[in-house]
Design a protein around this motif. Structure first.
Motif, PDB file in Angstrom:
ATOM      1  N   ILE A  45      85.647   9.620  96.923  1.00 54.93           N
ATOM      2  CA  ILE A  45      84.772   9.356  95.774  1.00 54.93           C
ATOM      3  C   ILE A  45      84.912   7.881  95.399  1.00 54.93           C
ATOM      4  O   ILE A  45      86.014   7.424  95.121  1.00 54.93           O
ATOM      5  CB  ILE A  45      85.156  10.247  94.570  1.00 54.93           C
ATOM      6  CG1 ILE A  45      84.963  11.720  94.944  1.00 54.93           C
ATOM      7  CG2 ILE A  45      84.354   9.866  93.321  1.00 54.93           C
ATOM      8  CD1 ILE A  45      85.486  12.699  93.912  1.00 54.93           C
ATOM      9  N   LYS A  54      82.247  16.177  97.237  1.00 58.85           N
ATOM     10  CA  LYS A  54      83.619  15.647  97.254  1.00 58.85           C
ATOM     11  C   LYS A  54      84.359  16.028  95.979  1.00 58.85           C
ATOM     12  O   LYS A  54      85.562  16.310  96.007  1.00 58.85           O
ATOM     13  CB  LYS A  54      83.594  14.123  97.393  1.00 58.85           C
ATOM     14  CG  LYS A  54      83.143  13.655  98.771  1.00 58.85           C
ATOM     15  CD  LYS A  54      82.867  12.164  98.772  1.00 58.85           C
ATOM     16  CE  LYS A  54      82.308  11.728 100.121  1.00 58.85           C
ATOM     17  NZ  LYS A  54      81.799  10.344 100.052  1.00 58.85           N
ATOM     18  N   LEU A 110      78.689  12.947  96.607  1.00 62.20           N
ATOM     19  CA  LEU A 110      79.749  12.847  95.620  1.00 62.20           C
ATOM     20  C   LEU A 110      80.040  14.210  94.971  1.00 62.20           C
ATOM     21  O   LEU A 110      81.196  14.551  94.691  1.00 62.20           O
ATOM     22  CB  LEU A 110      79.309  11.820  94.581  1.00 62.20           C
ATOM     23  CG  LEU A 110      80.407  11.077  93.854  1.00 62.20           C
ATOM     24  CD1 LEU A 110      79.922   9.699  93.463  1.00 62.20           C
ATOM     25  CD2 LEU A 110      80.822  11.851  92.640  1.00 62.20           C
ATOM     26  N   GLU A 147      73.899   9.660  98.131  1.00 60.79           N
ATOM     27  CA  GLU A 147      75.257   9.366  97.665  1.00 60.79           C
ATOM     28  C   GLU A 147      75.652  10.290  96.531  1.00 60.79           C
ATOM     29  O   GLU A 147      76.787  10.772  96.461  1.00 60.79           O
ATOM     30  CB  GLU A 147      75.341   7.910  97.169  1.00 60.79           C
ATOM     31  CG  GLU A 147      75.500   6.921  98.300  1.00 60.79           C
ATOM     32  CD  GLU A 147      75.970   5.563  97.790  1.00 60.79           C
ATOM     33  OE1 GLU A 147      76.811   5.530  96.863  1.00 60.79           O
ATOM     34  OE2 GLU A 147      75.473   4.560  98.310  1.00 60.79           O
TER      35      GLU A 147
END
Ligand code: GDP
Ligand code: MN
Length: 391
Positions: A17, A185, A182, A178
């Motif tokens: 991250i 994650k 994220l 992205e």
């Protein structure tokens, strides 16, 4: 167990991250040195305390010159930080985080918590991030989106799309990608670290279209600390209320509250019920204290000591239903505490259960001054009466 922002960010990094580059420091001079090593201006200087709302309380400063990095850090370290979550006395700051400043375009909210009603994790996302999520939820609930996570399948790509494509206006495709990555994650980190909360507020979109965790909050489930041994060293004793720390050391379930009636009870259910009857009688409990079903004399003594150390306590209610914890053991524990610290506030005792006769006899034959209540309702009204009298 709560972690500091800088600790949470180090963990986030391990899970891929993106977080801003930063250094943790303990003085103005160290902050200056950190500033020199980091990209800027701007730089961001952030108080490291276990309390939110730092931004509004002056605990997050965006500065434009290296000298100001030093000054901001010194300021934050010298004066207790007061935020919505610290109480009016504020919290002493021992460490600050100095970071490279970002060019922020938008601020989102992203978190994973356990939803107890659904008995599964939930990803919470809002495009109205940055400020307190509670306020957003109260004023514009339609802006707080949730995706419950089936523990068998884990976090699914369609769920990431559902959240990310709700953003209006829609970010560029690369940014969306992205953002969605994220989310995955964050869920991975949440699971691997046995979190009860993993939160990014704000999750920012920078001017160049990147997604980054500008703030980071992780709470670890205490019940998992036995298998999360590396994480235990991240515990910061500076952040603990001294009474909470003492209770923890003696394995007592103690939560400090805002009222003035100290209560010592055995069993969480009875402790909750005792708090209810205290409130029903028109008073406020100073604490929740469950000494535990199988408490020892020592634990009873420590529990009572903790209550006596709380300066807000104006009367004490001991409500014990002896089962595995026998009433005579309780009585001896109370006397041991009274020997060390004089009990200067009214003490009301309600005892029932195993060895109750002997427990009562031990207390009555001692020099301890106390009042006996025949049941819970009477105990609550007696203790409330005493507090009102002393006011
Ligand atoms: P909190 O108030 O305790 O939650 O602290 P945050 O870390 O969330 O910081 C509060 C606010 O400071 C954020 O919402 C941002 O608007 C701002 N902030 C934090 N870091 C930066 C940064 O690098 N650049 C800029 N311009 N603002 C920042
Ligand atoms: Mn924040």
């Amino acid at each position: 167990m709560k972690l500091h922002e800088y600790q949470a960010k180090e963990l986030f990094k391990k899970f891929g991250i993106p977080v801003p580059e930063g250094r943790v420091v303990r003085s103005g001079d160290e902050a200056l040195k950190a500033g020199r090593e980091l990209k800027g201006p701007p730089w961001v200087v952030k108080a490291q305390v276990h309390a939110g709302g730092r931004g509004k309380g002056g605990g997050v400063r965006v500065v434009q010159a290296l000298e100001e990095v030093k000054k901001a850090a010194s300021d934050i370290l010298e004066t207790p930080l007061v935020t919505k979550q610290t109480g009016p006395e504020g919290r002493k700051v021992h460490q600050v985080l100095v970071e490279e400043g970002l060019q922020i375009d938008r601020e989102f909210y992203l978190a994973v918590v356990i939803d107890r009603a659904q008995a599964r994790p939930v990803m919470i996302f809002s495009q109205a991030g940055g400020m307190e999520i509670e306020e957003v939820a109260a004023r514009t609930p339609e802006l707080v989106l949730k995706q419950f996570i089936d523990p068998n399948t884990g976090w699914m790509p369609f769920q990431a799309r559902t959240l990310a494509y709700s953003v209006d206006p829609l970010p560029a495709p690369e940014t969306l990608k992205e953002l969605m990555a994220l989310m995955g994650k964050l869920y991975k980190a949440f699971l691997a670290l046995d979190c009860s909360l993993a939160e990014i507020n704000p999750l920012v979109i920078t001017r160049d279209g990147g997604a980054m965790a500008v703030d980071a909050k992780i709470n670890i489930d205490d019940n998992a600390l036995a298998r999360q041994k590396e994480l235990r060293s991240l515990d910061d004793p500076n952040e603990k209320d001294p009474l909470d720390a003492k209770a923890e050391a003696h394995h007592l379930n103690y939560i400090r509250l805002n009222g003035n009636i100290g209560a010592m009870v055995n069993g969480a259910g009875l402790a909750m019920a005792t708090m209810d009857v205290i409130k029903l009688a028109g008073a406020e409990p100073a604490n929740f204290l469950d000494v535990g079903g199988g408490a020892s004399e020592e634990m009873v003594t420590r529990g009572l000591e903790i209550i006596l150390e709380d300066k807000n306590v104006k009367a004490i209610l001991i409500n014990i239903f002896g089962g595995i914890l026998r009433c005579d053991v309780l009585a001896r524990g109370v006397l041991a505490a009274a020997e060390k610290t004089a009990i200067k506030v009214p003490l009301i005792v309600r005892l029932e259960g195993t060895n109750v006769e002997e427990g009562r006899r031990i207390l009555q034959e001692s020099k301890l001054e106390f009042m006996v209540a025949k049941d819970m309702a009477e105990a609550a009204s007696m203790v409330t009466e005493q507090v009102k009298r002393s006011a």
